[in-house]
Design an enzyme around this catalytic site. Sequence first.
Site, PDB file in Angstrom:
ATOM      1  N   ASP A 348       0.870  -1.169   0.000  1.00 51.38           N
ATOM      2  CA  ASP A 348       0.000   0.000   0.000  1.00 51.38           C
ATOM      3  C   ASP A 348       0.913   1.227   0.000  1.00 51.38           C
ATOM      4  O   ASP A 348       2.132   1.117   0.068  1.00 51.38           O
ATOM      5  CB  ASP A 348      -0.896  -0.065   1.251  1.00 51.38           C
ATOM      6  CG  ASP A 348      -2.031   0.933   1.182  1.00 51.38           C
ATOM      7  OD1 ASP A 348      -2.976   0.803   1.975  1.00 51.38           O
ATOM      8  OD2 ASP A 348      -1.975   1.844   0.338  1.00 51.38           O
ATOM      9  N   GLU A 544     -10.305   6.649   4.538  1.00 46.41           N
ATOM     10  CA  GLU A 544      -9.284   6.105   5.439  1.00 46.41           C
ATOM     11  C   GLU A 544      -9.485   6.590   6.873  1.00 46.41           C
ATOM     12  O   GLU A 544     -10.597   6.815   7.317  1.00 46.41           O
ATOM     13  CB  GLU A 544      -7.897   6.450   4.868  1.00 46.41           C
ATOM     14  CG  GLU A 544      -7.796   5.992   3.413  1.00 46.41           C
ATOM     15  CD  GLU A 544      -6.394   5.903   2.890  1.00 46.41           C
ATOM     16  OE1 GLU A 544      -6.180   6.192   1.718  1.00 46.41           O
ATOM     17  OE2 GLU A 544      -5.506   5.513   3.642  1.00 46.41           O
TER      18      GLU A 544
HETATM   19  C1  GLC Z   1      -4.245   4.330   0.102  1.00 49.20           C
HETATM   20  C2  GLC Z   1      -5.179   3.187   0.471  1.00 49.20           C
HETATM   21  C3  GLC Z   1      -5.284   2.139  -0.594  1.00 49.20           C
HETATM   22  C4  GLC Z   1      -5.132   2.773  -1.955  1.00 49.20           C
HETATM   23  C5  GLC Z   1      -3.718   3.310  -2.063  1.00 49.20           C
HETATM   24  C6  GLC Z   1      -3.477   4.056  -3.381  1.00 49.20           C
HETATM   25  O1  GLC Z   1      -3.496   4.694   1.195  1.00 49.20           O
HETATM   26  O2  GLC Z   1      -4.895   2.547   1.707  1.00 49.20           O
HETATM   27  O3  GLC Z   1      -6.558   1.498  -0.449  1.00 49.20           O
HETATM   28  O4  GLC Z   1      -5.349   1.817  -2.976  1.00 49.20           O
HETATM   29  O5  GLC Z   1      -3.382   4.160  -0.992  1.00 49.20           O
HETATM   30  O6  GLC Z   1      -4.233   5.208  -3.425  1.00 49.20           O
END
Ligand code: GLC
Length: 654
Positions: A348, A544
Amino acid sequence: MLKKSKVSRKVKKSKRSAKVKRNLSWNKPILSRKLVLLVALAIIAGTAAYLQRPEDLGLKLPPPPADALYKQSGQPIESRVQDLLGRMTLEEKIGQMALVDKNSLKKIEDVSRYYLGGMLSGAGAKPDINTPQGWLDMVSEIKSQADNSRLRIPILYGIDANHGHSNVLGATIFPHAIGLGASRDADLVTAVAKATAAELTATGVNWNFSPSLDAPKDIRWGRVYEAFSDDPMLNGTLGAAFIEGMQAAMSGNPSIMAAAKHYLATGAMEWNQSNNKKFKIDQGRTSADEQALVSEYLPPYKAAVEVGVSSVMIGLNQWGEQRVIDSKYLLTDKLKTELGFKGFVVSDWYGVYEYAETSKYQANINTINAGLDMAMLPYDYKDFLIDVRKAVKSGKISRSRIDDAVSRILYQKFKAGLFDIDTENAGLENVGSVTHRQLARQAVASSVVLLKNENTLLPLSKNSGHILIAGSGADNVGRQSGAWTVEWQGVDGNWMPGGTSILQGIRQLAGNNRIEYDISGIFDGLTSKADVGIAIISERPYAEGWGDNANPTIEKADLEVIQRLKLSSNKVVVVILSGRPLLITDQITGWDAAVAAWLPGSEGGGVADVLFGNSKFSGKLPLPWPSVIQQLPINTNGITNNRTRPLFERGFGL
Ligand code: GLC
């Protein structure tokens, strides 16, 4: 005096001579020591310079022959992967493992200069002109840079399209996953994924960081809405349906890669155990429950692997005392060996380094050795390249681990058709098309859950007479869409082109009633009570951790709206727009009817359809609806933390 001075001078002299002698006696070593030093410095500087210039990282090798096996679309993918791998320098391999955010690219030439395997638009990282054409131009430019590289390995361009291609102004915004979970309709989910894939393809994007297979146990978490359900079985069924729709071949175009996330046990973190001090539960700690691992957390990923998901994204949470991303047991033994996952594992955002408690160099080593194949850096690609190269050269990461990671990435690129189909990205007209909006409207109608309906007030007749409409979510496409919509945290307002608010949907459907609207529910000059008051209440959009909330209830302003409508209308219907169940136990008793509409997206007309009988109510709660905070977390069997009954069970819906 003379004498003394003589003496002192003598002494000084002798000291000086000694010093000189010392200098002299040292002279040879000093000279050769200086020489050694200079040579050493030159070597270090030379190496550093050599290392720093990435184009020197790879040898200036000639391009491969035009008929190289990997370029032949008729050859088996495995043979093409091995042929290509055999032609790659170590640096070209490591470059494939780097996923970089578009806004972190220092120069566009760096795409080929650092052999980058993937780019992403982190939420909200838009082109200068946020139109479908603007997106296509931006992504195409990145892809053409990758084409300049020696081996011309196509680059991935990833984005978060968890409820439609929602970064793009004018795209169709589908219901967030929690609403699709309420529909329980796998075919519908596949259709939504296919429509989303068409809008992604139209803009050149070839990788979607969806579906989420998270299973939320605690509605205080800010990402409940991104999951289908807290039930692993429903998650696995709908997740697999989404992946099949997303990765389905599209004639004349490569298919889109999906990413099942956030592996593993994201949604089961404990309140107040977050690594990130800004948050209360997001990015937190999950207890390392081996029983739950087998019975709850792995099954949805097994379903995703069985339908050939291209990638799995690792969460920012912990498994017991260890970061999931550092766990060879979870990334390799369980996911790759036991479940037989053949795709690639991606971190992530900044996940390799977040709370790593080691140097970035060591974090790269730990995570790649644990089984990470591609790092969403998303910033420092030069450091990554140099670090991993150094780690391989010093044997801290084996070449076979690098070859395994790169083979997995290449395999998925071949499988998606990226090497063979030079798509013209035909299809810009697909973005926000009427067909897609009709599908989205149908998905909205299927997602609404009827929670209460005294004297079968609903569905309202189209001639209900005098209707008052109020509330923060009545005329606000931004709030009905939620996060990951144009901006990371979503937008609060009506400035999205193409969307229909619920109010607009009601006016279109039941316009021959006398309909009045006021966001605060203040209607002056009423001579008598209206027949029906509809309060459309909402949560502000959040993504988030920013949605972590110790007490998810109805906003004060919306409570006042409901009160005013109770005084000004004979009957009151409450429509709840939220990413999760809200605590309404004390309030719902005073309502005649209540529906949960989740985050329906751009097609608010779908809510009007069920309120006024164009579509039947069919939605069922995808997770239990708690009555009090003390019931949290609620486990996957619906057992609450204090052993009392939730307000509504999972599966409830009139
Ligand atoms: C974010 C999220 C994830 C997402 C990634 C790219 O922090 O946790 O779900 O796909 O970053 O944006």
